[in-house]
Scaffold this active site. Structure first.
Site, PDB file in Angstrom:
ATOM      1  CE1 TYR A 277     -10.144  -0.541   7.719  1.00  0.00           C
ATOM      2  CE2 TYR A 277     -10.983   0.686   9.610  1.00  0.00           C
ATOM      3  CZ  TYR A 277      -9.951   0.392   8.728  1.00  0.00           C
ATOM      4  OH  TYR A 277      -8.736   1.031   8.857  1.00  0.00           O
TER       5      TYR A 277
ATOM      6  CG  ASN B 114       0.062   0.962   4.793  1.00  0.00           C
ATOM      7  OD1 ASN B 114      -0.437   1.636   5.691  1.00  0.00           O
ATOM      8  ND2 ASN B 114      -0.052   1.310   3.508  1.00  0.00           N
TER       9      ASN B 114
ATOM     10  N   GLY C 204       0.824  -1.220   0.000  1.00  0.00           N
ATOM     11  CA  GLY C 204       0.000   0.000   0.000  1.00  0.00           C
ATOM     12  C   GLY C 204       0.849   1.258   0.000  1.00  0.00           C
ATOM     13  CB  ALA C 205       4.332   1.799  -0.920  1.00  0.00           C
ATOM     14  CB  SER C 206       0.243   3.550  -4.591  1.00  0.00           C
ATOM     15  OG  SER C 206      -0.973   3.184  -3.988  1.00  0.00           O
TER      16      SER C 206
ATOM     17  CB  ALA D 189     -15.013  -8.280  10.846  1.00  0.00           C
ATOM     18  CB  SER D 190     -10.913  -6.665   8.017  1.00  0.00           C
ATOM     19  OG  SER D 190     -10.858  -5.253   8.153  1.00  0.00           O
ATOM     20  CE  LYS D 191      -7.210  -2.157   8.897  1.00  0.00           C
ATOM     21  NZ  LYS D 191      -5.805  -2.190   8.427  1.00  0.00           N
TER      22      LYS D 191
ATOM     23  CB  SER E 239      -7.754   0.268  12.632  1.00  0.00           C
ATOM     24  OG  SER E 239      -8.793   1.178  12.926  1.00  0.00           O
TER      25      SER E 239
END
Ligand code: NAD
Length: 241
Positions: free
Chosen positions: A155, A90, A8-10, A157-159, A142
């Site tokens: 979100y 990230n 996610g470095a963009s 749930a995923s974190k 997060s």
């Protein structure tokens, strides 16, 4: 020379992390979905004041919800680098939606990038990281890794998943001299949060650079102390809430 993979470095937090690790002198393997923006990250690093022009920066634009991108990532990495010291997980996405509106495609998309991709990237990184001294894994979790916000059930749930994986894998990898850290930011001024939380005043938000600084701090700890996780709140939020 230390070498880092940053997903996610963009843009956003990932770009800020890439810039600060470059300042530390790291060589970088940068992934994200947008090739043009990844090249922009590279240009920004190479043109920033005090740039170490010998930073080697390799770009790998891929969608990490595809498992073969994760397998191929390490094949591509090995073509350019001999060693890996740091993996920063990230890349992520967030949705804000009432509970009843989520469908299975949303579930798969969010869980696959926010939880599944870091899980398998960590697994693939271990043979490299166990040769580092020490190896570092930094997982960008997060505040919702520990809380639940309305309209962010998926979100959240995923974190929660990523945070739990981080805690368990940290134990699995301790004997390989690999440290596994969780960073738990509140609202950071990026495109993601502007879309999901348009109600937050951007002037109150944490900057991506402030998140990057906490990672630099962790990477510089080379004594007997290790900090497992860092929670970061906006200064306007209630402490410990
Ligand atoms: P952003 O949307 O600005 O950047 C997200 C990055 O992830 C981009 O580089 C994008 O290309 C990459 N990405 C997304 N889906 C991908 C996919 N399928 N394959 C490959 N790459 C993909 O977001 P950001 O705010 O910089 O967020 C970065 C991380 O920080 C995320 O994990 C996010 O959940 C977390 N986070 C953000 C905030 C915030 O307030 N911005 C707060 C806490 C945690």
């Amino acid at each position: 020379m230390k070498t880092a993979i940053i997903t996610g470095a963009s843009r956003g937090i990932g770009r800020a992390i890439a810039r600060s690790l470059a300042e530390l002198g790291c060589d970088l393997f940068l992934t994200g979905r947008n090739e043009e923006e990844l090249y922009k990250t590279r240009e920004l690093i190479l043109s920033q004041p005090g740039a170490k022009t010998d930073n080697k920066i390799v770009i790998y634009p891929r969608d990490l919800t595809e498992l073969e991108s994760i397998d191929n990532l390490f094949v591509a990495f090995e073509k350019s680098f001999n060693n890996l010291d740091i993996l920063v997980n990230n890349a992520g996405i967030a949705y804000s939606r009432v509970f009843g509106e989520y469908n299975i495609d949303d579930w798969n998309r969010v869980m696959n990038i926010n939880a599944r991709a870091p899980f398998f990237l960590m697994q693939k990184a271990v043979p490299f990281l166990e040769k580092a001294d020490p190896g570092f894994i930094i997982n960008i979790c997060s505040v919702v890794s520990q809380k639940g916000y309305a309209e962010q059930s998926l979100y959240t749930a995923s974190k929660h998943a990523l945070y739990g994986i981080t805690k368990a894998v940290a134990k699995d990898l301790q004997n390989k001299n690999i440290r596994v850290h969780a960073i738990l930011p509140g609202g950071v001024d990026t495109d993601m949060v502007k879309a999901v939380r348009p109600d937050i005043d951007t002037s109150e938000m944490i900057t991506p650079e402030e998140i990057a600084e906490t990672i630099t701090f962790l990477l510089k700890m080379n004594g007997n102390a290790v900090i497992d996780e860092i929670s970061i709140r906006r200064k306007t939020k209630l402490p410990w809430a």
